[in-house]
Design a protein around this motif. Structure first.
Motif, mmCIF file in Angstrom:
data_model
loop_
_atom_site.group_PDB
_atom_site.id
_atom_site.type_symbol
_atom_site.label_atom_id
_atom_site.label_comp_id
_atom_site.label_asym_id
_atom_site.label_seq_id
_atom_site.Cartn_x
_atom_site.Cartn_y
_atom_site.Cartn_z
ATOM 1 N N GLY A 124 38.954 11.739 84.273
ATOM 2 C CA GLY A 124 38.591 10.951 85.444
ATOM 3 C C GLY A 124 37.731 9.744 85.152
ATOM 4 N N GLY A 125 37.215 9.644 83.923
ATOM 5 C CA GLY A 125 36.256 8.586 83.613
ATOM 6 C C GLY A 125 36.900 7.283 83.177
ATOM 7 N N GLN A 126 36.221 6.193 83.517
ATOM 8 C CA GLN A 126 36.614 4.874 83.017
ATOM 9 C C GLN A 126 35.856 4.583 81.731
ATOM 10 O OE1 GLN A 126 35.521 3.167 86.974
ATOM 11 N NE2 GLN A 126 37.364 1.937 86.715
ATOM 12 N N GLY A 127 36.369 3.626 80.972
ATOM 13 C CA GLY A 127 35.721 3.270 79.706
ATOM 14 C C GLY A 127 34.634 2.226 79.879
ATOM 15 N N THR A 128 33.839 2.350 80.935
ATOM 16 C CA THR A 128 32.839 1.326 81.256
ATOM 17 C C THR A 128 31.873 1.106 80.106
ATOM 18 O OG1 THR A 128 33.008 2.032 83.558
ATOM 19 C CG2 THR A 128 31.169 0.595 82.979
ATOM 20 N N ARG A 129 31.369 2.204 79.542
ATOM 21 C CA ARG A 129 30.414 2.067 78.441
ATOM 22 C C ARG A 129 31.077 1.589 77.159
ATOM 23 N NH1 ARG A 129 26.658 7.202 77.748
ATOM 24 N NH2 ARG A 129 28.434 8.372 78.542
ATOM 25 N N LEU A 130 32.400 1.618 77.131
ATOM 26 C CA LEU A 130 33.139 1.099 75.982
ATOM 27 C C LEU A 130 33.543 -0.358 76.191
ATOM 28 C CD1 LEU A 130 35.461 4.193 75.466
ATOM 29 C CD2 LEU A 130 33.467 3.586 74.096
ATOM 30 N N GLY A 131 33.134 -0.922 77.329
ATOM 31 C CA GLY A 131 33.448 -2.308 77.628
ATOM 32 C C GLY A 131 34.822 -2.489 78.234
ATOM 33 N N SER A 132 35.359 -1.422 78.871
ATOM 34 C CA SER A 132 36.690 -1.491 79.459
ATOM 35 C C SER A 132 36.662 -0.844 80.837
ATOM 36 C CB SER A 132 37.704 -0.763 78.567
ATOM 37 O OG SER A 132 38.946 -0.606 79.230
ATOM 38 N N SER A 133 37.454 -1.384 81.766
ATOM 39 C CA SER A 133 37.571 -0.775 83.086
ATOM 40 C C SER A 133 38.776 0.155 83.161
ATOM 41 C CB SER A 133 37.715 -1.866 84.155
ATOM 42 O OG SER A 133 38.875 -2.658 83.909
ATOM 43 N N ASP A 134 39.533 0.264 82.051
ATOM 44 C CA ASP A 134 40.695 1.151 82.015
ATOM 45 C C ASP A 134 40.246 2.606 81.921
ATOM 46 O OD1 ASP A 134 42.505 -0.960 82.065
ATOM 47 O OD2 ASP A 134 42.539 -1.146 79.876
ATOM 48 N N PRO A 135 41.136 3.538 82.258
ATOM 49 C CA PRO A 135 40.821 4.945 82.002
ATOM 50 C C PRO A 135 40.467 5.143 80.534
ATOM 51 C CG PRO A 135 42.793 4.763 83.352
ATOM 52 C CD PRO A 135 42.449 3.374 82.904
ATOM 53 N N LYS A 136 39.505 6.024 80.279
ATOM 54 C CA LYS A 136 39.022 6.184 78.913
ATOM 55 C C LYS A 136 40.132 6.637 77.963
ATOM 56 C CE LYS A 136 34.771 7.617 78.578
ATOM 57 N NZ LYS A 136 33.551 8.479 78.481
ATOM 58 N N ALA A 414 34.644 14.351 67.490
ATOM 59 C CA ALA A 414 34.398 12.922 67.246
ATOM 60 C C ALA A 414 34.318 12.224 68.597
ATOM 61 C CB ALA A 414 35.504 12.323 66.390
ATOM 62 N N PRO A 415 33.152 12.311 69.267
ATOM 63 C CA PRO A 415 33.038 11.765 70.623
ATOM 64 C C PRO A 415 33.135 10.245 70.659
ATOM 65 C CG PRO A 415 30.896 12.523 69.825
ATOM 66 C CD PRO A 415 31.905 12.944 68.805
ATOM 67 N N VAL A 416 33.723 9.747 71.755
ATOM 68 C CA VAL A 416 33.880 8.307 71.972
ATOM 69 C C VAL A 416 33.221 7.996 73.310
ATOM 70 C CG1 VAL A 416 35.491 6.375 72.078
ATOM 71 C CG2 VAL A 416 36.091 8.436 70.776
ATOM 72 N N LYS A 417 31.943 7.684 73.273
ATOM 73 C CA LYS A 417 31.176 7.512 74.507
ATOM 74 C C LYS A 417 30.534 6.143 74.640
ATOM 75 C CE LYS A 417 30.109 12.450 74.955
ATOM 76 N NZ LYS A 417 30.998 12.657 76.114
ATOM 77 N N ASN A 418 30.175 5.512 73.519
ATOM 78 C CA ASN A 418 29.420 4.261 73.558
ATOM 79 C C ASN A 418 30.175 3.151 72.834
ATOM 80 O OD1 ASN A 418 27.117 5.636 74.766
ATOM 81 N ND2 ASN A 418 26.751 6.498 72.734
ATOM 82 N N ASP A 425 28.310 7.950 68.435
ATOM 83 C CA ASP A 425 29.402 8.253 69.376
ATOM 84 C C ASP A 425 30.174 7.004 69.796
ATOM 85 O OD1 ASP A 425 28.419 10.779 69.169
ATOM 86 O OD2 ASP A 425 27.600 10.899 71.194
ATOM 87 N N THR A 426 30.526 6.172 68.814
ATOM 88 C CA THR A 426 31.246 4.932 69.077
ATOM 89 C C THR A 426 32.696 5.038 68.605
ATOM 90 O OG1 THR A 426 30.722 3.967 66.920
ATOM 91 C CG2 THR A 426 29.108 3.634 68.693
ATOM 92 N N PRO A 427 33.566 4.113 69.012
ATOM 93 C CA PRO A 427 34.925 4.103 68.461
ATOM 94 C C PRO A 427 34.939 4.012 66.941
ATOM 95 C CG PRO A 427 34.805 2.709 70.411
ATOM 96 C CD PRO A 427 33.395 3.127 70.104
ATOM 97 N N ASP A 428 34.045 3.210 66.373
ATOM 98 C CA ASP A 428 33.997 3.087 64.910
ATOM 99 C C ASP A 428 33.636 4.410 64.251
ATOM 100 O OD1 ASP A 428 34.754 0.456 64.886
ATOM 101 O OD2 ASP A 428 32.742 -0.358 64.513
#
Length: 490
Positions: A124-136, A414-418, A425-428
């Protein structure tokens, strides 16, 4: 629930509602102390009045009133005494034998081949903290393949289906995937899957459903108005999955398919082992109502909830990191030298379908939600208010039997949160965890790696269509050399 309607919506009179607010609806609002929602009625245009009436009629006022009152009343209640989780409740990596793992793997594959497992994804979450408004789940962490989180998880389901079929004389089996979206991600998620042909899955084995929303309220429980004609609402937390599964009759849908066990997880984990046969086999072996994969806390201040026991002999449950004081966070087990409260909840759960049917009734009856202090958009600008949420782990308080299954962080979490640039917990960081794990698989299978940058900064990606957890790679890798970064696929 996605939509809460207590009565058929009244039809607006020709030309819309007049100067007077609809009396019956106003009286119902007064019954629950929410008549303030009509405070600006006289200033609204006819179409805005129509919108406000429909907005209020869509709310189950009795249920919302019960939730608000019970949740506010629970504030300040004494916190139950907690104890560390008994060692007997945890299947640790160190205690696991090769025979155990093989037995659980085969038992899990057998249950999957018999159609007894369903998978529920919290998306249900958006990727806001990842810099995206798309679904995570649409997010790509930058792997050589460019695959999104959704695609990685879909292909792991395909791989497990193939493994289960091999164990079942080649008879094909479908694992049904129930994907919970929110009002903010539902349409985009559906289009993402449709445009990519469901990543190889059959469209009819994927069911999308929306989690519910609840009004945001002031500290004294009054509705906050986002606009003069619209109540401010927010999703009801990832624990809203239970009410949504029940209201959409999806638990009945699972039962009709012959499902006995439900694997439930969050979308933002690049290493999640969806429909894990080993975990399922362990769960069946233990004969419990609920189970969770856990990892040891990396360090005392890590911002993760941990499993505890509520009182001596009580149920296992989760304490959020924000609820832990400094002493509890750093307390050491003098026998092991490790943290006493060390078993981190990483949102990888298994439930029996029977338990889910029982617990949805208990959660609805108790009506106690977590209250989150937030800045809520309102007619007065951003105002301090409360969001009402349930958490996925709330059900453990109701489970008559719970088992914890330790997994290795580097293999399954491998969390992807920030966004990139954050310390964790970043994409990198998630991408490197995937590449390092898969590189180990390749070397173990007899392959060789070359690289033009230091190996700790790169690696190879193994397609989930080739291997689920490192198995069956010898024929692909033995004696071959792969240049990092790259994807290994059929």
């Amino acid at each position: 629930m996605a939509e809460l309607v207590v009565a058929p919506a009244a039809q607006a009179p020709a030309g819309g509602w007049g100067a007077a607010a609809p009396q019956e609806l106003l009286e119902r609002l007064k019954d629950y102390g929410q008549e303030g929602a009509f405070a600006l009625w006289d200033e609204l245009a006819p179409e805005e009045r129509d919108f406000l009436v429909r907005d209020i009629q869509s709310l189950d006022l009795a249920r919302i009133d019960r939730i608000v009152r019970c949740s506010l009343r629970s504030q300040g209640a004494p916190v139950p005494v907690v104890e560390p989780v008994p060692e007997s409740s945890v299947a640790t990596v160190d205690d696991r034998t090769a025979e155990d793992k093989e037995r659980w793997w085969r038992r899990g594959l057998k249950a999957i081949a018999e159609g007894k497992l369903a998978v529920v994804l919290l998306a249900g979450g958006q990727g806001t903290r990842l810099g995206s408004s798309d679904p995570k789940g649409c997010f790509s962490i930058g792997l050589p393949s460019g695959k999104s989180l959704f695609q990685l998880q879909a292909e792991r389901i395909l791989c497990v289906q193939k493994l289960a079929a091999r164990s079942n004389d080649g008879n094909t089996v479908q694992i049904h995937w129930y994907i919970m979206t929110s009002p903010f991600t539902d349409e985009a998620t559906r289009k993402f899957f449709e445009s990519r042909r469901y990543f190889g899955l059959e469209p009819d084995q994927v069911t999308f459903f929306q989690q519910g929303t609840l009004p945001c309220v002031s500290p004294d429980g009054r509705f906050i108005m986002e606009t003069p004609y619209k109540v401010a609402r927010a999703p009801d937390g990832n624990g809203g999955v239970y009410a949504a599964l029940k209201s959409k009759k999806l638990l009945d849908n699972m039962a009709a398919r012959g499902v006995k066990y439900v694997d439930c997880y969050g979308v933002d984990n690049a290493l999640v082992r969806v429909a894990d046969p080993t975990f399922l086999g362990y769960f069946i072996d233990k004969g419990v109502s609920a189970a969770a994969k856990v990892v040891r806390k990396a360090y005392p201040q890590e911002k993760v909830g941990v499993f505890v026991q509520r009182g001596r002999g009580g149920p296992l449950s989760v304490v959020e990191y924000s609820e832990m004081n400094a002493a509890m966070t750093t307390e050491i087990n003098q026998t092991t030298g490790r943290l006493r409260y060390c078993w981190s909840n990483v949102c990888l759960h298994m439930f029996s379908l029977d338990f889910l049917n029982q617990v949805t009734n208990s959660l609805e009856r108790d009506s106690v939600y977590h209250l989150a202090d937030k800045k809520i958009p309102s007619i007065h600008g951003y105002t301090t208010g409360l969001k009402l949420e349930q958490f996925i782990f709330d059900v453990f308080n109701y489970s008559p039997s719970t088992a914890l299954f330790e997994v290795v962080r580097e293999e399954e979490f491998a969390p992807v949160k920030n966004a990139n640039g954050a310390p964790y917990d970043t994409p990198d960081s998630a991408r490197l965890m995937v590449l390092r794990l898969h590189s180990r698989w390749v070397v173990t299978a007899g392959g060789f790696l070359t690289h033009s940058v230091p190996l700790y900064m790169t690696g190879v990606e193994v397609s989930p269509l080739c291997s689920y957890s490192g198995e069956n790679l010898e024929a692909i890798c033995r004696g071959r050399t792969f240049h990092a970064p790259s994807e290994i696929s059929f």
